[in-house]
Write a protein that holds these residues in place. Structure first.
Motif, PDB file in Angstrom:
ATOM      1  N   THR A 126      89.682  33.376  24.244  1.00  0.00           N
ATOM      2  CA  THR A 126      88.442  32.921  23.589  1.00  0.00           C
ATOM      3  C   THR A 126      87.274  33.408  24.443  1.00  0.00           C
ATOM      4  OG1 THR A 126      88.237  30.851  24.824  1.00  0.00           O
ATOM      5  CG2 THR A 126      89.554  30.775  22.791  1.00  0.00           C
ATOM      6  N   GLU A 127      86.050  33.026  24.051  1.00  0.00           N
ATOM      7  CA  GLU A 127      84.883  33.417  24.861  1.00  0.00           C
ATOM      8  C   GLU A 127      84.987  32.834  26.270  1.00  0.00           C
ATOM      9  OE1 GLU A 127      80.987  33.237  23.099  1.00  0.00           O
ATOM     10  OE2 GLU A 127      81.865  33.581  21.129  1.00  0.00           O
ATOM     11  N   MET A 128      85.589  31.618  26.367  1.00  0.00           N
ATOM     12  CA  MET A 128      85.717  30.979  27.685  1.00  0.00           C
ATOM     13  C   MET A 128      86.557  31.826  28.635  1.00  0.00           C
ATOM     14  SD  MET A 128      87.313  27.232  28.562  1.00  0.00           S
ATOM     15  CE  MET A 128      86.045  26.108  28.046  1.00  0.00           C
ATOM     16  N   THR A 129      87.546  32.549  28.082  1.00  0.00           N
ATOM     17  CA  THR A 129      88.485  33.290  28.928  1.00  0.00           C
ATOM     18  C   THR A 129      88.281  34.813  28.850  1.00  0.00           C
ATOM     19  OG1 THR A 129      90.081  33.177  27.118  1.00  0.00           O
ATOM     20  CG2 THR A 129      90.317  31.543  28.857  1.00  0.00           C
ATOM     21  N   SER A 136      83.222  22.861  17.779  1.00  0.00           N
ATOM     22  CA  SER A 136      83.913  23.706  16.789  1.00  0.00           C
ATOM     23  C   SER A 136      83.031  24.837  16.271  1.00  0.00           C
ATOM     24  CB  SER A 136      84.434  22.849  15.634  1.00  0.00           C
ATOM     25  OG  SER A 136      83.458  21.928  15.196  1.00  0.00           O
ATOM     26  N   GLY A 194      88.111  25.236  18.927  1.00  0.00           N
ATOM     27  CA  GLY A 194      87.608  24.202  18.011  1.00  0.00           C
ATOM     28  C   GLY A 194      87.362  24.758  16.630  1.00  0.00           C
ATOM     29  N   GLY A 237      85.586  29.501  19.169  1.00  0.00           N
ATOM     30  CA  GLY A 237      86.809  29.323  19.955  1.00  0.00           C
ATOM     31  C   GLY A 237      87.886  28.475  19.295  1.00  0.00           C
ATOM     32  N   TYR A 282      96.960  29.735  28.308  1.00  0.00           N
ATOM     33  CA  TYR A 282      95.811  30.656  28.347  1.00  0.00           C
ATOM     34  C   TYR A 282      95.604  31.273  26.968  1.00  0.00           C
ATOM     35  CZ  TYR A 282      95.184  30.125  33.334  1.00  0.00           C
ATOM     36  OH  TYR A 282      94.906  29.601  34.560  1.00  0.00           O
ATOM     37  N   THR A 289      81.537  16.760  30.466  1.00  0.00           N
ATOM     38  CA  THR A 289      81.749  17.503  29.209  1.00  0.00           C
ATOM     39  C   THR A 289      83.220  17.455  28.777  1.00  0.00           C
ATOM     40  OG1 THR A 289      79.981  19.009  29.863  1.00  0.00           O
ATOM     41  CG2 THR A 289      81.373  19.713  28.038  1.00  0.00           C
ATOM     42  N   ASP A 333      75.191  16.365  21.652  1.00  0.00           N
ATOM     43  CA  ASP A 333      75.774  16.538  22.981  1.00  0.00           C
ATOM     44  C   ASP A 333      76.850  15.458  23.171  1.00  0.00           C
ATOM     45  OD1 ASP A 333      76.391  16.647  25.664  1.00  0.00           O
ATOM     46  OD2 ASP A 333      74.302  16.821  26.340  1.00  0.00           O
ATOM     47  N   VAL A 334      78.089  15.897  23.327  1.00  0.00           N
ATOM     48  CA  VAL A 334      79.200  14.941  23.422  1.00  0.00           C
ATOM     49  C   VAL A 334      79.171  14.123  24.719  1.00  0.00           C
ATOM     50  CG1 VAL A 334      80.801  16.146  21.872  1.00  0.00           C
ATOM     51  CG2 VAL A 334      80.743  16.758  24.301  1.00  0.00           C
ATOM     52  N   ALA A 345      85.554  19.769  22.657  1.00  0.00           N
ATOM     53  CA  ALA A 345      84.455  20.401  23.420  1.00  0.00           C
ATOM     54  C   ALA A 345      84.806  20.438  24.905  1.00  0.00           C
ATOM     55  CB  ALA A 345      83.153  19.640  23.200  1.00  0.00           C
ATOM     56  N   LEU A 355      76.731  22.407  20.627  1.00  0.00           N
ATOM     57  CA  LEU A 355      75.495  22.057  21.335  1.00  0.00           C
ATOM     58  C   LEU A 355      74.360  22.958  20.847  1.00  0.00           C
ATOM     59  CD1 LEU A 355      74.851  20.007  23.487  1.00  0.00           C
ATOM     60  CD2 LEU A 355      75.494  21.682  25.222  1.00  0.00           C
ATOM     61  N   LYS A 383      91.022  17.702  33.116  1.00  0.00           N
ATOM     62  CA  LYS A 383      92.139  17.822  32.160  1.00  0.00           C
ATOM     63  C   LYS A 383      93.292  16.884  32.545  1.00  0.00           C
ATOM     64  CE  LYS A 383      90.172  20.789  29.435  1.00  0.00           C
ATOM     65  NZ  LYS A 383      89.812  20.431  28.051  1.00  0.00           N
ATOM     66  N   TYR A 404      87.591  21.272  36.547  1.00  0.00           N
ATOM     67  CA  TYR A 404      88.285  21.486  35.267  1.00  0.00           C
ATOM     68  C   TYR A 404      89.671  20.844  35.335  1.00  0.00           C
ATOM     69  CZ  TYR A 404      89.935  24.014  31.122  1.00  0.00           C
ATOM     70  OH  TYR A 404      90.431  24.337  29.878  1.00  0.00           O
TER      71      TYR A 404
HETATM   72  P1  NDP Z   1      84.524  27.981  24.037  1.00  0.00           P
HETATM   73  O1  NDP Z   1      83.644  28.136  25.228  1.00  0.00           O
HETATM   74  O2  NDP Z   1      84.894  29.179  23.240  1.00  0.00           O
HETATM   75  O3  NDP Z   1      83.874  26.882  23.034  1.00  0.00           O
HETATM   76  C1  NDP Z   1      83.454  25.625  23.528  1.00  0.00           C
HETATM   77  C2  NDP Z   1      82.867  24.802  22.411  1.00  0.00           C
HETATM   78  O4  NDP Z   1      82.459  23.527  22.961  1.00  0.00           O
HETATM   79  C3  NDP Z   1      81.614  25.426  21.798  1.00  0.00           C
HETATM   80  O5  NDP Z   1      81.576  25.148  20.423  1.00  0.00           O
HETATM   81  C4  NDP Z   1      80.495  24.686  22.532  1.00  0.00           C
HETATM   82  O6  NDP Z   1      79.282  24.637  21.805  1.00  0.00           O
HETATM   83  C5  NDP Z   1      81.092  23.293  22.637  1.00  0.00           C
HETATM   84  N1  NDP Z   1      80.444  22.472  23.664  1.00  0.00           N
HETATM   85  C6  NDP Z   1      80.358  22.698  25.003  1.00  0.00           C
HETATM   86  N2  NDP Z   1      79.671  21.705  25.598  1.00  0.00           N
HETATM   87  C7  NDP Z   1      79.311  20.826  24.609  1.00  0.00           C
HETATM   88  C8  NDP Z   1      78.598  19.602  24.594  1.00  0.00           C
HETATM   89  N3  NDP Z   1      78.110  19.052  25.706  1.00  0.00           N
HETATM   90  N4  NDP Z   1      78.409  18.979  23.400  1.00  0.00           N
HETATM   91  C9  NDP Z   1      78.896  19.524  22.253  1.00  0.00           C
HETATM   92  N5  NDP Z   1      79.589  20.673  22.204  1.00  0.00           N
HETATM   93  C10 NDP Z   1      79.798  21.317  23.382  1.00  0.00           C
HETATM   94  O7  NDP Z   1      85.823  27.223  24.582  1.00  0.00           O
HETATM   95  P2  NDP Z   1      87.372  27.282  24.106  1.00  0.00           P
HETATM   96  O8  NDP Z   1      87.458  27.367  22.637  1.00  0.00           O
HETATM   97  O9  NDP Z   1      88.054  28.291  24.943  1.00  0.00           O
HETATM   98  O10 NDP Z   1      87.881  25.849  24.614  1.00  0.00           O
HETATM   99  C11 NDP Z   1      87.890  24.718  23.760  1.00  0.00           C
HETATM  100  C12 NDP Z   1      88.689  23.613  24.431  1.00  0.00           C
HETATM  101  O11 NDP Z   1      90.007  24.071  24.706  1.00  0.00           O
HETATM  102  C13 NDP Z   1      88.098  23.162  25.773  1.00  0.00           C
HETATM  103  O12 NDP Z   1      88.296  21.769  25.923  1.00  0.00           O
HETATM  104  C14 NDP Z   1      88.945  23.939  26.769  1.00  0.00           C
HETATM  105  O13 NDP Z   1      88.977  23.307  28.026  1.00  0.00           O
HETATM  106  C15 NDP Z   1      90.285  23.908  26.091  1.00  0.00           C
HETATM  107  N6  NDP Z   1      91.204  24.945  26.561  1.00  0.00           N
HETATM  108  C16 NDP Z   1      90.890  26.276  26.444  1.00  0.00           C
HETATM  109  C17 NDP Z   1      91.796  27.225  26.894  1.00  0.00           C
HETATM  110  C18 NDP Z   1      91.527  28.684  26.795  1.00  0.00           C
HETATM  111  O14 NDP Z   1      92.324  29.438  27.327  1.00  0.00           O
HETATM  112  N7  NDP Z   1      90.463  29.133  26.141  1.00  0.00           N
HETATM  113  C19 NDP Z   1      93.068  26.833  27.487  1.00  0.00           C
HETATM  114  C20 NDP Z   1      93.290  25.408  27.553  1.00  0.00           C
HETATM  115  C21 NDP Z   1      92.380  24.515  27.105  1.00  0.00           C
HETATM  116  P3  NDP Z   1      78.045  25.609  22.249  1.00  0.00           P
HETATM  117  O15 NDP Z   1      78.580  26.996  22.072  1.00  0.00           O
HETATM  118  O16 NDP Z   1      76.962  25.210  21.327  1.00  0.00           O
HETATM  119  O17 NDP Z   1      77.782  25.278  23.701  1.00  0.00           O
END
Ligand code: NDP
Length: 257
Positions: A196-199, A18, A23, A21, A193, A119, A69-70, A97, A42, A165, A161
């Motif tokens: 966020t930073e992931m996308t 959290s 979270g 993104g 979709y 993860t 680390d989860v 996460a 993390l 899921k 991935y």
């Molecule tokens: P982000 O990359 O923006 O954020 C990911 C978060 O997870 C960060 O806070 C990161 O922390 C944390 N994280 C990653 N690895 C670990 C770990 N091993 N232990 C603890 N924390 C960890 O991702 P999103 O917000 O886009 O995605 C969040 C969730 O939603 C994911 O499960 C993703 O698969 C899901 N999702 C996302 C979609 C999208 O379009 N964005 C669509 C569908 C599902 P740190 O930055 O410190 O690494």
């Protein structure tokens, strides 16, 4: 109808991943609804920055943070024990996460497969198991696992991935099979979709962006705010007989071809 069904003020929630993104948006939604929230990530610095910002808005009593680390069973158990000891009974766990790794299957290294699966999937088992140990003893608790439209749909280059899921979908059912009888509700949200930073790279790719708009009946990317309402419902007493479901929040993507 009474709105108290949706009242989660004072409840203690842990949201993994959290610091940014989806979270982070979920954590803010829970805080807006009056919950006490434990943030996780993390990278300690990123978590600290988010923690500081949210403490400024909601106060130090209601926002807490723990970097762990989860995928690490021992750290996860310590973190859940810490929450129970310091913040009180954990009412709501959001297993959010997750990471992505895009590469064709034939080029995929085993280590990368394992990193993504641990993860995105093993983490939900580890944190969920620790939380449930406490929740079952009290006869109540909410677990919301964050899946994806990839729980149902495949796409080239994201095999681990997609597999993870799909695993979240059935882990949600497995948790329900064993824990619902103890008063727990375990459900999943499957976002479409979401920007966020992931996308970010996908949003910046004009071709992909056009494909998303055409493929999504709502004709737009999702926002992190789109996830908050369904999450608050699943985390509240209003969803007291909703067990083992996957709620798709995807602008209709999975109901059309
Ligand atoms: P982000 O990359 O923006 O954020 C990911 C978060 O997870 C960060 O806070 C990161 O922390 C944390 N994280 C990653 N690895 C670990 C770990 N091993 N232990 C603890 N924390 C960890 O991702 P999103 O917000 O886009 O995605 C969040 C969730 O939603 C994911 O499960 C993703 O698969 C899901 N999702 C996302 C979609 C999208 O379009 N964005 C669509 C569908 C599902 P740190 O930055 O410190 O690494």
């Amino acid at each position: 109808m009474s709105t108290s069904l949706f009242d989660i003020s004072g409840r203690v929630a842990l949201v993994t991943g959290s610091s940014r993104g989806i979270g982070r948006a979920i954590a803010e939604g829970l805080l807006d609804a009056g919950a006490v929230v434990v943030l996780n990530g993390l990278d300690p610095q990123r978590l600290l920055d988010t923690h500081r910002e949210l403490v400024g808005r909601y106060g130090a009593e209601r926002v807490h943070a723990r970097a762990f680390d989860v995928t690490d069973g021992a750290s996860t158990a310590e973190a859940v024990d810490w929450v129970e000891r310091e913040m009180g009974p954990l009412d709501i766990l959001v297993n959010n996460a997750g990471i992505q790794h895009r590469v064709p299957l034939l080029e995929l290294e085993q280590a990368d497969w394992e990193r993504v699966v641990s993860t995105n999937l093993t983490s939900a088992f580890l944190v969920g198991r620790e939380a449930a140990r406490h929740m079952i003893a009290r006869g109540r608790g909410k677990i919301v696992n964050i899946a994806s439209v990839q729980a149902d749909l495949a796409r080239p280059t994201i095999a681990p991935y997609t597999a993870s899921k799909g695993g979240i979908r059935n882990l949600t059912r497995a948790m329900t099979a064993e824990w619902a009888q103890h008063g727990l509700q375990i459900n999943a949200i499957a976002p479409g979709y979401i920007h966020t930073e992931m996308t970010q790279k996908l949003v910046d790719d004009p071709q992909f962006n056009e494909w998303i708009l055409g493929r999504t009946p709502a004709h737009r990317w999702g926002t992190t705010a789109d996830i908050v309402g369904p999450l608050l419902w699943l985390a509240s007493d209003a969803a007291g007989f909703v067990n083992g479901q996957v709620v798709f929040v995807d602008g209709g993507m999975t109901v059309v071809v």
